[in-house]
Design a protein around this motif. Structure first.
Motif, PDB file in Angstrom:
ATOM      1  N   ASP A 106       5.217   4.554 -10.003  1.00 16.61           N
ATOM      2  CA  ASP A 106       4.301   4.767  -8.886  1.00 16.61           C
ATOM      3  C   ASP A 106       5.068   4.916  -7.576  1.00 16.61           C
ATOM      4  O   ASP A 106       4.705   5.729  -6.711  1.00 16.61           O
ATOM      5  CB  ASP A 106       3.326   3.595  -8.770  1.00 16.61           C
ATOM      6  N   PRO A 130       3.570   5.832   7.640  1.00 12.13           N
ATOM      7  CA  PRO A 130       2.488   6.434   6.861  1.00 12.13           C
ATOM      8  C   PRO A 130       2.712   7.937   6.678  1.00 12.13           C
ATOM      9  O   PRO A 130       3.213   8.616   7.573  1.00 12.13           O
ATOM     10  CB  PRO A 130       1.244   6.161   7.720  1.00 12.13           C
ATOM     11  N   GLY A 131       2.336   8.430   5.515  1.00 11.16           N
ATOM     12  CA  GLY A 131       2.601   9.821   5.182  1.00 11.16           C
ATOM     13  C   GLY A 131       3.817   9.976   4.306  1.00 11.16           C
ATOM     14  O   GLY A 131       3.935  10.938   3.547  1.00 11.16           O
ATOM     15  N   ASP A 153       0.857  -1.174   0.000  1.00  7.43           N
ATOM     16  CA  ASP A 153       0.000   0.000   0.000  1.00  7.43           C
ATOM     17  C   ASP A 153       0.897   1.229   0.000  1.00  7.43           C
ATOM     18  O   ASP A 153       1.605   1.493   0.982  1.00  7.43           O
ATOM     19  CB  ASP A 153      -0.893  -0.004   1.239  1.00  7.43           C
ATOM     20  N   LEU A 154       0.907   1.977  -1.080  1.00  7.63           N
ATOM     21  CA  LEU A 154       1.821   3.110  -1.211  1.00  7.63           C
ATOM     22  C   LEU A 154       1.439   4.304  -0.345  1.00  7.63           C
ATOM     23  O   LEU A 154       2.129   5.327  -0.378  1.00  7.63           O
ATOM     24  CB  LEU A 154       1.916   3.534  -2.685  1.00  7.63           C
ATOM     25  N   ASP A 155       0.387   4.190   0.432  1.00 10.34           N
ATOM     26  CA  ASP A 155       0.100   5.208   1.441  1.00 10.34           C
ATOM     27  C   ASP A 155       0.892   4.934   2.724  1.00 10.34           C
ATOM     28  O   ASP A 155       0.857   5.737   3.658  1.00 10.34           O
ATOM     29  CB  ASP A 155      -1.397   5.255   1.753  1.00 10.34           C
ATOM     30  N   GLY A 156       1.567   3.799   2.778  1.00 10.02           N
ATOM     31  CA  GLY A 156       2.424   3.457   3.907  1.00 10.02           C
ATOM     32  C   GLY A 156       1.659   2.718   4.989  1.00 10.02           C
ATOM     33  O   GLY A 156       0.442   2.639   4.968  1.00 10.02           O
ATOM     34  N   ALA A 177       5.179   8.200  -5.039  1.00  6.41           N
ATOM     35  CA  ALA A 177       4.827   8.079  -3.627  1.00  6.41           C
ATOM     36  C   ALA A 177       5.925   8.617  -2.719  1.00  6.41           C
ATOM     37  O   ALA A 177       5.645   9.208  -1.671  1.00  6.41           O
ATOM     38  CB  ALA A 177       4.528   6.616  -3.292  1.00  6.41           C
TER      39      ALA A 177
END
Length: 312
Positions: free
Chosen positions: A249, A73-74, A38-41, A253
């Motif tokens: 991608d 995340p972030g 998940d590239l949102d972390g 990110a």
């Protein structure tokens, strides 16, 4: 030698146009691979630097650098966790190796080096830490030297005099510009340093920060010839496993991850002699570090354990 930094530099400068210069391989053992990325972390990557030289067989290689890169995340900060190469661990069977206890840097060798060696090393780390990785990168020695030179060298701050056991070069205290050969020579040293291999790990982390800083200052986008050469040097020495995520991608990110958001982390541990062989053993805080990575609580852990954390 911070050989694995090529992977991070590559992620900073690679574009879709040059993605074909990299070698793709499944470097992670199934037991060490995240189910999905998940590239949102949060994100966890394994960066491995081998001591391979031209003419070396894969089976003759050991890992000179093992880094776990944790991005909470972030995706605005990152923690570079240096795994001591002499850490005593349980290595599972693989690559013809029956399994047993040994230094963690031998797992790559016992696995046969290259892709199978990375499999056994990642399986060993997953068993030790409980971490599942979103990708991995394998880098050899020659490529890192070329990348540093193409960046125009890096600024390294030497805190205490260091004499190379390989070249007899003396590094005097103070900040100074180093080319690829000098920088690699400096970060390979661990003998006669006050902290031994722990100081070497810190120097490796400093080199990573210096390379990222220089990559940001070089304005590669306005120098296509230099960018082309740099990407060629990265690609020829880099094998990557992105867990199915397209490189473009991943670039998008991580674009907000700046050098001042990076922290170097040493695994809480201590040296120990066993049967006249020097090893490193985890102390009680080591498991807490790995739990913080798994739970994305590294900011809290770093604040509570400043002894093991360095600002790059």
């Amino acid at each position: 030698m911070l050989l694995a930094t090529l992977a991070v530099v590559g992620l900073r400068v690679l574009t879709n146009r040059y993605e074909g210069t990299m070698t793709r391989a499944e470097l992670l053992d199934p037991s060490a691979r995240a189910d999905r990325t998940d590239l949102d972390g949060p994100l966890n990557y394994l960066l491995v630097g081998s001591d391979r030289r031209p003419g070396d067989a894969d089976s003759e290689q050991r890992t000179d650098t093992i880094l776990i890169v944790h991005v909470p995340p972030g995706l605005r900060e990152g923690y570079l966790v240096s795994v001591p190469r002499d850490l005593l661990v349980a290595i599972p069977p693989g690559g013809g190796y029956p399994g047993g206890e040994d230094k963690i840097n031998t797992a790559y060798e016992y696995g046969g080096g290259g892709q199978p060696g990375a499999h056994l090393l990642s399986a060993t780390l997953a068993r030790l830490t409980g971490i599942r990785f979103d990708g991995a990168a394998l880098v050899d020695f020659a490529g890192l030297r070329n990348v540093i030179d193409l960046l125009g060298g890096v600024e390294m701050c030497v805190r205490g005099e260091v004499r190379s056991i390989h070249t007899d070069r003396v590094f005097r205290p103070g900040c100074q510009r180093m080319d690829g050969a000098q920088a690699l020579d400096y970060v390979r040293q661990r003998y006669d340093l006050p902290g031994g291999d722990y100081d070497r790990q810190t120097h490796q982390q400093q080199l990573l920060g210096a390379m990222l800083e220089q990559a940001g200052e070089t304005r590669l986008r306005t120098d296509p010839v230099r960018l082309h050469r740099l990407i060629g040097a990265v690609g020829s020495s880099l094998t990557v496993d992105t867990n199915g995520v397209p490189v473009e991608d991943l670039l998008l990110a991580l674009h907000g991850l700046a050098t001042d958001g990076l922290r170097g982390v040493q695994v809480p541990s201590y040296p120990q002699m066993i049967d006249q062989v020097s090893y490193v053993r985890l102390d009680d805080e080591g498991d807490g570090l790995f739990a913080a990575v798994r739970g994305s609580r590294m900011s809290e852990w770093a604040g509570a354990h400043p002894r093991w954390v360095t600002r790059l």
